[in-house]
Design an enzyme around this catalytic site. Structure first.
Site, PDB file in Angstrom:
ATOM      1  N   ARG A 299      -1.946  12.655  10.005  1.00 41.49           N
ATOM      2  CA  ARG A 299      -0.758  13.446  10.339  1.00 41.49           C
ATOM      3  C   ARG A 299      -0.647  14.648   9.418  1.00 41.49           C
ATOM      4  O   ARG A 299      -1.026  14.591   8.264  1.00 41.49           O
ATOM      5  CB  ARG A 299       0.518  12.604  10.218  1.00 41.49           C
ATOM      6  CG  ARG A 299       0.601  11.559  11.284  1.00 41.49           C
ATOM      7  CD  ARG A 299       1.993  10.991  11.467  1.00 41.49           C
ATOM      8  NE  ARG A 299       1.923  10.039  12.566  1.00 41.49           N
ATOM      9  CZ  ARG A 299       2.259   8.758  12.480  1.00 41.49           C
ATOM     10  NH1 ARG A 299       2.726   8.281  11.358  1.00 41.49           N
ATOM     11  NH2 ARG A 299       2.129   7.967  13.523  1.00 41.49           N
TER      12      ARG A 299
ATOM     13  N   ASP B  87       3.429  -0.715  11.382  1.00 35.43           N
ATOM     14  CA  ASP B  87       2.943   0.603  10.985  1.00 35.43           C
ATOM     15  C   ASP B  87       2.314   1.231  12.219  1.00 35.43           C
ATOM     16  O   ASP B  87       1.606   0.553  12.982  1.00 35.43           O
ATOM     17  CB  ASP B  87       1.922   0.503   9.859  1.00 35.43           C
ATOM     18  CG  ASP B  87       1.578   1.867   9.281  1.00 35.43           C
ATOM     19  OD1 ASP B  87       2.147   2.234   8.241  1.00 35.43           O
ATOM     20  OD2 ASP B  87       0.739   2.573   9.879  1.00 35.43           O
TER      21      ASP B  87
ATOM     22  N   SER C 245       5.695   7.862  12.867  1.00 33.70           N
ATOM     23  CA  SER C 245       5.664   6.545  12.231  1.00 33.70           C
ATOM     24  C   SER C 245       6.427   5.495  13.035  1.00 33.70           C
ATOM     25  O   SER C 245       7.266   5.812  13.871  1.00 33.70           O
ATOM     26  CB  SER C 245       6.263   6.669  10.834  1.00 33.70           C
ATOM     27  OG  SER C 245       6.749   5.453  10.361  1.00 33.70           O
TER      28      SER C 245
ATOM     29  N   ASP D  80       0.801  -1.234   0.000  1.00 36.94           N
ATOM     30  CA  ASP D  80       0.000   0.000   0.000  1.00 36.94           C
ATOM     31  C   ASP D  80       0.830   1.280   0.000  1.00 36.94           C
ATOM     32  O   ASP D  80       0.326   2.346  -0.325  1.00 36.94           O
ATOM     33  CB  ASP D  80      -0.943   0.017   1.208  1.00 36.94           C
ATOM     34  CG  ASP D  80      -0.215   0.003   2.554  1.00 36.94           C
ATOM     35  OD1 ASP D  80       1.032  -0.033   2.561  1.00 36.94           O
ATOM     36  OD2 ASP D  80      -0.888   0.022   3.604  1.00 36.94           O
ATOM     37  N   HIS D  81       2.116   1.212   0.332  1.00 37.45           N
ATOM     38  CA  HIS D  81       2.916   2.415   0.541  1.00 37.45           C
ATOM     39  C   HIS D  81       3.673   2.898  -0.695  1.00 37.45           C
ATOM     40  O   HIS D  81       4.151   4.038  -0.714  1.00 37.45           O
ATOM     41  CB  HIS D  81       3.936   2.175   1.657  1.00 37.45           C
ATOM     42  CG  HIS D  81       3.435   2.534   3.024  1.00 37.45           C
ATOM     43  ND1 HIS D  81       2.304   1.974   3.564  1.00 37.45           N
ATOM     44  CD2 HIS D  81       3.915   3.397   3.960  1.00 37.45           C
ATOM     45  CE1 HIS D  81       2.116   2.473   4.781  1.00 37.45           C
ATOM     46  NE2 HIS D  81       3.070   3.340   5.038  1.00 37.45           N
TER      47      HIS D  81
ATOM     48  N   ARG E  27       8.492   3.509  11.558  1.00 43.05           N
ATOM     49  CA  ARG E  27       9.601   3.108  10.683  1.00 43.05           C
ATOM     50  C   ARG E  27      10.899   2.923  11.458  1.00 43.05           C
ATOM     51  O   ARG E  27      11.432   3.845  12.068  1.00 43.05           O
ATOM     52  CB  ARG E  27       9.768   4.110   9.538  1.00 43.05           C
ATOM     53  CG  ARG E  27      10.223   5.484   9.927  1.00 43.05           C
ATOM     54  CD  ARG E  27      10.077   6.488   8.794  1.00 43.05           C
ATOM     55  NE  ARG E  27       8.675   6.773   8.522  1.00 43.05           N
ATOM     56  CZ  ARG E  27       8.236   7.891   7.955  1.00 43.05           C
ATOM     57  NH1 ARG E  27       9.072   8.829   7.594  1.00 43.05           N
ATOM     58  NH2 ARG E  27       6.951   8.090   7.743  1.00 43.05           N
TER      59      ARG E  27
END
EC number: 4.2.1.3
Length: 781
Positions: free
Chosen positions: A474, A192, A669, A127-128, A671
């Site tokens: 965000r 995520d 995030s 999806d990213h 990440r």
């Protein structure tokens, strides 16, 4: 519930089994599958109940819902030390979910572990990596072409190691989880930060870094600091223009971006029943913006309705039987309690530049004029993992339909992002998509798109001051379009639609009038829409790849010359000495999110290549020495240059370095690249006033030292030209502060104390060089 024949068809496609096998799965009353895609993985409410009973007897008090689900998944409920905000819990999550940008590094780490298969049900969701440019189909085709190497790696790695694979175009990870995998009482971790979306279906769903996911996929108990519990009591009911999004926008204004750190936010009270299941998911999703570990709602009839509509009536029936364990006990204690009367709640809009700057929609125009924020709205964007449900699209279409009836279209550009292929297909069938197109909208691919910076924006130049309104989560500086002058505001999809039609922040749909094509004034009525389709959901195209039963012949190739993927080399072990004469790479001023530390957008293509993506290290952080981004002094040459180049210079010359940060460092995030990159380029410690939860854990996992000033004022004692020595590592122990010697260029020194939150296991990660190194050591033993 979807017709039985439709369920059978879906299962046959997903599983490749005969119809009588499918019927057998559906009819197993005593054993209910966790999902249609894993018929042999069962929901263990019996084990949840057993563990809760053990813990209840030990604690001898009423339990919150959060405690029931978390403690119900303890590895050792009889012996686990439990103290909110203090002890570390060893947990056994039910499943793992990964989006494609973080799954690359997670799967590379899993490959490095040497294990043959994942130990728990796991999925990858593409999806990213889909950039919004021209529209859904064209953008998807372009993404498949550009990202073919990465998609092939994820698909083959999934097939090799037993991980389900959702192809590009299937939808946003959190919507797919809600539709297929979340259920009341589940403990799910996802790579995520918006994984808490699943709390809308009564689960404890927590965002983590890839290394945490690897632990769970390897069958190792997962560690989490025992969360505090913040209760949000809802009374009254939603009505009119007020939406579920306004609940979390209000809560964000109350708690701020760090007010939920270390806590689960638990919604309860009579107002809960006025919120749809997908609305509850919206609220839980954006709980990430207040730093919360996760958010959750109690099981109720709205969840049951959603489960049935998405073909999981068997799960709903089982949840009914165990409902006492899926709601909080009467008289349970919350560490903090917030009360919100939904009857009095007004539509909100938060921003710009931070998601906790809350304004009633009625007041934002006046505030914008006072602050000098642009009033004209250039683009309105609806969708994202936060607000892309059938109900969201229906309410937006209801607003758009009124404008069309008076001959109006959007004054602003307008984009629509469906949350999943199922949502896209259903809103196309039911006419919502066409209404949104007619009012001026462009339907984008079923993906994250502009919400994460995947937006090839053409209407402005970088540096041009402008305003956008979104239904995203965000709005950090430059997040959506890489333009630091874009003033982004977050609100509900229906408010975005109304503002896009009016074209200005000064419009309040509750009180203000629009002028129709015929010159007559009219007021928009509050939107009304079905929370779920009256007919069954249209599943759309089949986008799921089930892992084969026999994967022995499956190859996973990573080219040594690839610019997108890179096999990982183990980080160096601690040398047993204190860290002497650390150079300060950068002293960060103010907010430093994971977007500042490891930018997304165009950098997403390097998420599987550690060395390449390290070229974005801290390029968004503001250097206190000169007030600039991506400009730091090289202590050797005395020249100013980009942060990554300076870090590489230090690494090449054997100079170890440290970063000094401000409050809530690493918010945003999940990440883990924001932790991998400093480790890869020679960083040894990050010293701040405070950390966001996920980032602090990610740093520990990669063998770095996340440390905090015992006295936050000591931040001011350190200057970018100083050198630091961290002492006490030989006696590194939980709860024991470390000493830091600040060496000033004039020869003077100061000593300060640094706190940490390491436990014994995490100290072993540091000594081994990383959590992955420690896992390998244990395997060899």
């Amino acid at each position: 519930m979807a017709p039985y024949s439709l369920l059978v068809t879906r299962l046959q496609k997903a599983l490749g089994v005969r119809q009588y096998h499918v019927a057998s799965v559906l009819c197993q009353r005593a054993k209910v599958a966790m999902s249609h895609f894993e018929p042999n993985e069962y929901i263990r409410y019996d084990l949840l109940e057993k563990n809760i009973d053990i813990v209840r007897k030990r604690l001898n008090r009423p339990l919150t819902l959060s405690e029931k689900i978390v403690y119900g998944h303890l590895d050792d409920p009889a012996k686990q030390e439990i103290e909110r905000g203090k002890t570390y819990l060893r947990l056994r999550p039910d499943r793992v979910a990964m989006q494609d940008a973080t799954a690359q590094m997670a799967m590379l780490q899993f490959i490095s572990s040497g294990l043959p298969k994942v130990a728990v049900p796991s999925t990858i969701h593409c999806d990213h990596l889909i950039e919004a440019q021209l529209g859904g189909e064209k953008d998807l085709r372009r993404a498949k072409d550009i990202n073919q190497e990465v998609y092939n790696f994820l698909a083959t790695a999934g097939a090799k190691y037993g991980v389900g694979f959702w192809r590009p175009g299937s939808g946003i990870i959190h919507q797919i989880i809600l539709e297929n995998y979340a259920y009341p009482g589940v403990l799910l971790i996802g790579t995520d930060s918006h994984t808490p979306n699943g709390g809308g279906l009564g689960g404890i769903c927590i965002g983590v870094g890839g290394a945490d996911a690897v632990d769970v996929m390897a069958g190792i108990p997962w560690e989490l600091k025992c969360p505090k519990v913040i209760g949000v009591k809802l009374t009254g009911s939603l009505s009119g223009w007020t939406s579920p999004k306004d609940v979390i926008l209000k809560v964000a204004g109350i708690l701020t971006v760090k007010g939920g750190t270390g806590a689960i936010v638990e919604y309860h009270g009579p107002g809960v029943d006025s919120i749809s299941c997908t609305g509850m998911a919206t609220i839980c999703n954006m709980g990430a913006e207040i730093g919360a570990t996760t958010s959750v709602f109690p099981y109720n009839h709205r969840m049951k309705k959603y489960l049935s509509k998405t073909g999981r009536e068997d799960i709903a029936k089982l949840a009914d039987e165990y409902k006492d364990h899926l709601v909080p006990d009467p008289g349970c204690h919350y560490d903090q309690l917030i009360e919100i009367n939904l009857n009095e709640l007004k539509p909100h809009i938060n921003g710009p530049f931070t998601p906790d700057l809350a304004h009633p929609v009625a007041e934002v125009g006046t505030v914008a004029e006072k602050e000098g924020w642009p009033l004209d709205i250039r683009v309105g964007l609806i969708g994202s993992c936060t607000n892309s449900s059938y109900e969201d699209m229906g309410r937006s279409a209801a607003v758009a339909k009124q404008a069309l009836a008076h001959g109006l279209k959007c004054k602003s550009q307008f984009t629509i992002t469906p949350g999943s292929e199922q949502i896209r297909a259903t809103i196309e069938r039911d006419g919502y998509a066409q209404i949104l197109r007619e009012v001026g909208g462009i339907v984008l691919a079923n993906a994250c798109g502009p919400c994460i910076g995947q937006w090839d924006r053409k209407d402005i130049k970088k540096g041009e001051k402008n305003t956008i309104v979104t239904s995203y989560n965000r709005n950090f500086t430059g997040r959506n379009d890489a333009n630091p002058e874009t003033h982004a505001f977050v609100t509900s999809p229906e408010i975005v639609t109304a503002l896009a039609i009016a074209g200005t922040l000064k419009f309040n749909p509750e009180t203000d009038f629009l002028t129709g094509k015929d010159g007559k004034k009219f007021k928009l009525e509050a939107p009304d829409a079905d929370e779920l389709p009256r007919a069954e959901f249209d599943p759309g195209q089949d986008t799921y790849q089930h892992p084969p039963k026999d994967s022995s012949g499956q190859r996973v190739d990573v080219s040594p010359t690839s610019q997108r993927l890179q096999l990982l080399e183990p980080f160096d072990k601690w040398d047993g000495k204190d860290l002497e004469d650390l150079q300060i790479l950068i002293k960060v001023k103010g907010k430093c999110t994971t977007d500042h530390i490891s930018a997304a957008g165009p950098w997403l293509k390097f998420r599987g290549h550690l060395d390449n993506i390290s070229n974005n290290l801290l390029i968004g952080a503001i250097n206190i020495e000169n007030g600039k981004a991506n400009s730091v002094r090289n202590a050797v040459t005395q020249e100013f240059g980009p942060v990554p180049d300076t870090a590489r210079y230090y690494k090449k010359h054997g100079i170890r370095w440290v970063v000094i940060g401000d409050e809530n460092y690493g918010e945003g995030s999940s990440r883990e690249h924001a932790a991998l990159e400093p480790r890869h380029l020679g960083g040894r410690a990050i010293i701040t006033k405070s950390f966001a939860r996920i980032h602090e854990t990610n740093l520990k996992k990669q063998g770095l030292l996340p440390l905090t000033f015992a006295d936050p004022a000591d931040y001011n004692k350190i200057h970018p030209v100083d050198k630091l020595t961290i002492q006490g590592l030989k006696d590194f122990a939980p709860g024991k502060p470390l000493k830091c010697i600040i060496k000033h260029p004039n020869g003077t020194q100061e000593t300060i104390l640094l706190n940490h939150t390491f436990n014994e296991t995490q100290i072993e990660w540091f000594r081994a060089g990383s959590a992955l190194n420690r896992m390998k050591e244990l395997q060899q033993q």
